[in-house]
Design a protein around this motif. Structure first.
Motif, PDB file in Angstrom:
ATOM      1  N   LEU A 197      69.719  77.217  60.202  1.00 40.74           N
ATOM      2  CA  LEU A 197      69.612  76.868  61.626  1.00 40.74           C
ATOM      3  C   LEU A 197      70.621  75.788  61.998  1.00 40.74           C
ATOM      4  N   ALA A 198      70.767  74.796  61.133  1.00 44.04           N
ATOM      5  CA  ALA A 198      71.732  73.728  61.407  1.00 44.04           C
ATOM      6  C   ALA A 198      73.153  74.275  61.420  1.00 44.04           C
ATOM      7  N   TYR A 199      73.451  75.180  60.521  1.00 45.30           N
ATOM      8  CA  TYR A 199      74.794  75.752  60.463  1.00 45.30           C
ATOM      9  C   TYR A 199      75.058  76.680  61.643  1.00 45.30           C
ATOM     10  N   ALA A 200      74.030  77.425  62.063  1.00 43.46           N
ATOM     11  CA  ALA A 200      74.205  78.355  63.189  1.00 43.46           C
ATOM     12  C   ALA A 200      74.457  77.607  64.489  1.00 43.46           C
ATOM     13  N   GLY A 201      73.936  76.402  64.604  1.00 43.21           N
ATOM     14  CA  GLY A 201      74.113  75.633  65.827  1.00 43.21           C
ATOM     15  C   GLY A 201      75.377  74.810  65.863  1.00 43.21           C
ATOM     16  N   GLY A 202      76.140  74.802  64.776  1.00 42.89           N
ATOM     17  CA  GLY A 202      77.359  73.992  64.717  1.00 42.89           C
ATOM     18  C   GLY A 202      78.536  74.653  65.402  1.00 42.89           C
ATOM     19  N   ASP A 203      79.635  73.936  65.429  1.00 46.52           N
ATOM     20  CA  ASP A 203      80.867  74.420  66.053  1.00 46.52           C
ATOM     21  C   ASP A 203      81.771  75.005  64.974  1.00 46.52           C
ATOM     22  N   TYR A 204      81.478  76.259  64.592  1.00 43.96           N
ATOM     23  CA  TYR A 204      82.208  76.938  63.526  1.00 43.96           C
ATOM     24  C   TYR A 204      82.775  78.249  64.053  1.00 43.96           C
ATOM     25  N   SER A 205      83.468  78.971  63.195  1.00 44.81           N
ATOM     26  CA  SER A 205      84.065  80.248  63.607  1.00 44.81           C
ATOM     27  C   SER A 205      82.975  81.285  63.871  1.00 44.81           C
ATOM     28  N   ILE A 206      83.350  82.366  64.518  1.00 38.69           N
ATOM     29  CA  ILE A 206      82.386  83.408  64.883  1.00 38.69           C
ATOM     30  C   ILE A 206      81.823  84.084  63.640  1.00 38.69           C
ATOM     31  N   LEU A 207      82.639  84.240  62.592  1.00 39.41           N
ATOM     32  CA  LEU A 207      82.150  84.827  61.344  1.00 39.41           C
ATOM     33  C   LEU A 207      81.092  83.933  60.701  1.00 39.41           C
ATOM     34  N   SER A 208      81.335  82.628  60.697  1.00 36.78           N
ATOM     35  CA  SER A 208      80.370  81.688  60.122  1.00 36.78           C
ATOM     36  C   SER A 208      79.065  81.689  60.897  1.00 36.78           C
ATOM     37  N   LYS A 209      79.160  81.739  62.212  1.00 39.81           N
ATOM     38  CA  LYS A 209      77.945  81.777  63.026  1.00 39.81           C
ATOM     39  C   LYS A 209      77.177  83.080  62.839  1.00 39.81           C
ATOM     40  N   THR A 210      77.901  84.186  62.688  1.00 45.05           N
ATOM     41  CA  THR A 210      77.249  85.477  62.455  1.00 45.05           C
ATOM     42  C   THR A 210      76.510  85.471  61.124  1.00 45.05           C
ATOM     43  N   LEU A 211      77.158  84.977  60.083  1.00 45.45           N
ATOM     44  CA  LEU A 211      76.509  84.887  58.775  1.00 45.45           C
ATOM     45  C   LEU A 211      75.327  83.920  58.802  1.00 45.45           C
ATOM     46  N   ALA A 212      75.448  82.839  59.560  1.00 41.36           N
ATOM     47  CA  ALA A 212      74.341  81.888  59.669  1.00 41.36           C
ATOM     48  C   ALA A 212      73.155  82.518  60.398  1.00 41.36           C
ATOM     49  N   CYS A 213      73.420  83.290  61.442  1.00 39.55           N
ATOM     50  CA  CYS A 213      72.327  83.978  62.148  1.00 39.55           C
ATOM     51  C   CYS A 213      71.660  85.013  61.255  1.00 39.55           C
ATOM     52  N   LEU A 214      72.441  85.718  60.459  1.00 37.21           N
ATOM     53  CA  LEU A 214      71.883  86.659  59.497  1.00 37.21           C
ATOM     54  C   LEU A 214      71.030  85.914  58.468  1.00 37.21           C
ATOM     55  N   SER A 215      71.494  84.761  58.037  1.00 36.33           N
ATOM     56  CA  SER A 215      70.727  83.942  57.089  1.00 36.33           C
ATOM     57  C   SER A 215      69.418  83.474  57.692  1.00 36.33           C
ATOM     58  N   VAL A 216      69.441  83.111  58.961  1.00 34.64           N
ATOM     59  CA  VAL A 216      68.206  82.696  59.636  1.00 34.64           C
ATOM     60  C   VAL A 216      67.209  83.852  59.657  1.00 34.64           C
ATOM     61  N   CYS A 217      67.683  85.039  59.995  1.00 36.41           N
ATOM     62  CA  CYS A 217      66.782  86.209  60.036  1.00 36.41           C
ATOM     63  C   CYS A 217      66.192  86.515  58.666  1.00 36.41           C
ATOM     64  N   LEU A 218      67.032  86.550  57.646  1.00 38.95           N
ATOM     65  CA  LEU A 218      66.552  86.888  56.307  1.00 38.95           C
ATOM     66  C   LEU A 218      65.623  85.808  55.747  1.00 38.95           C
ATOM     67  N   ALA A 219      65.941  84.539  55.964  1.00 39.21           N
ATOM     68  CA  ALA A 219      65.078  83.465  55.472  1.00 39.21           C
ATOM     69  C   ALA A 219      63.738  83.467  56.199  1.00 39.21           C
ATOM     70  N   THR A 220      63.744  83.784  57.487  1.00 40.11           N
ATOM     71  CA  THR A 220      62.487  83.863  58.237  1.00 40.11           C
ATOM     72  C   THR A 220      61.610  84.986  57.713  1.00 40.11           C
ATOM     73  N   ILE A 221      62.207  86.138  57.461  1.00 35.07           N
ATOM     74  CA  ILE A 221      61.451  87.260  56.897  1.00 35.07           C
ATOM     75  C   ILE A 221      60.868  86.872  55.543  1.00 35.07           C
ATOM     76  N   ASN A 222      61.641  86.187  54.729  1.00 38.20           N
ATOM     77  CA  ASN A 222      61.187  85.779  53.403  1.00 38.20           C
ATOM     78  C   ASN A 222      60.035  84.785  53.485  1.00 38.20           C
ATOM     79  N   VAL A 223      60.147  83.816  54.358  1.00 40.76           N
ATOM     80  CA  VAL A 223      59.089  82.804  54.485  1.00 40.76           C
ATOM     81  C   VAL A 223      57.801  83.431  55.014  1.00 40.76           C
ATOM     82  N   VAL A 224      57.891  84.189  56.093  1.00 42.17           N
ATOM     83  CA  VAL A 224      56.690  84.786  56.696  1.00 42.17           C
ATOM     84  C   VAL A 224      56.050  85.789  55.738  1.00 42.17           C
ATOM     85  N   GLY A 225      56.851  86.650  55.149  1.00 40.29           N
ATOM     86  CA  GLY A 225      56.314  87.626  54.208  1.00 40.29           C
ATOM     87  C   GLY A 225      55.693  86.977  52.986  1.00 40.29           C
ATOM     88  N   GLY A 226      56.316  85.941  52.487  1.00 46.00           N
ATOM     89  CA  GLY A 226      55.777  85.239  51.326  1.00 46.00           C
ATOM     90  C   GLY A 226      54.443  84.584  51.612  1.00 46.00           C
TER      91      GLY A 226
END
Length: 91
Positions: free
Chosen positions: A48-77
């Protein structure tokens, strides 16, 4: 050079994680999963901290994907942990 360095760390982490989980007995799997959920929560905060930063579009896309996958992992776990703990409650 940093890509090779980070890729090496990623590959070593994947290998180490696989070897550690493979050798865990079944009786310790649920407590270990609860601990892994806490670690995924830390990963979620970092993503979340990385997705909100001032980085390139690729970095933000990967950070948003990381947020989605980590959320699924936490909730499912936590859902699985809650279900396992419900088996020990009296009816």
């Amino acid at each position: 050079m940093s890509f090779i360095y980070l890729s090496t760390i990623l590959i070593l982490a994947i290998f180490l994680g696989f070897e550690l989980i493979r050798k865990v007995p079944a009786t310790l799997h649920t407590p270990l999963m609860s601990g892994a959920n806490a670690i995924s929560g830390v990963t979620l905060i970092g993503a979340l901290a990385y997705a909100g930063g001032d980085y390139s579009i690729l970095s933000k896309t990967l950070a948003c994907l990381s947020v989605c996958l980590a959320t699924i992992n936490v909730v499912g776990g936590y859902m699985v942990t809650d279900r396992m703990l419900a088996m020990f409650k009296s009816k």
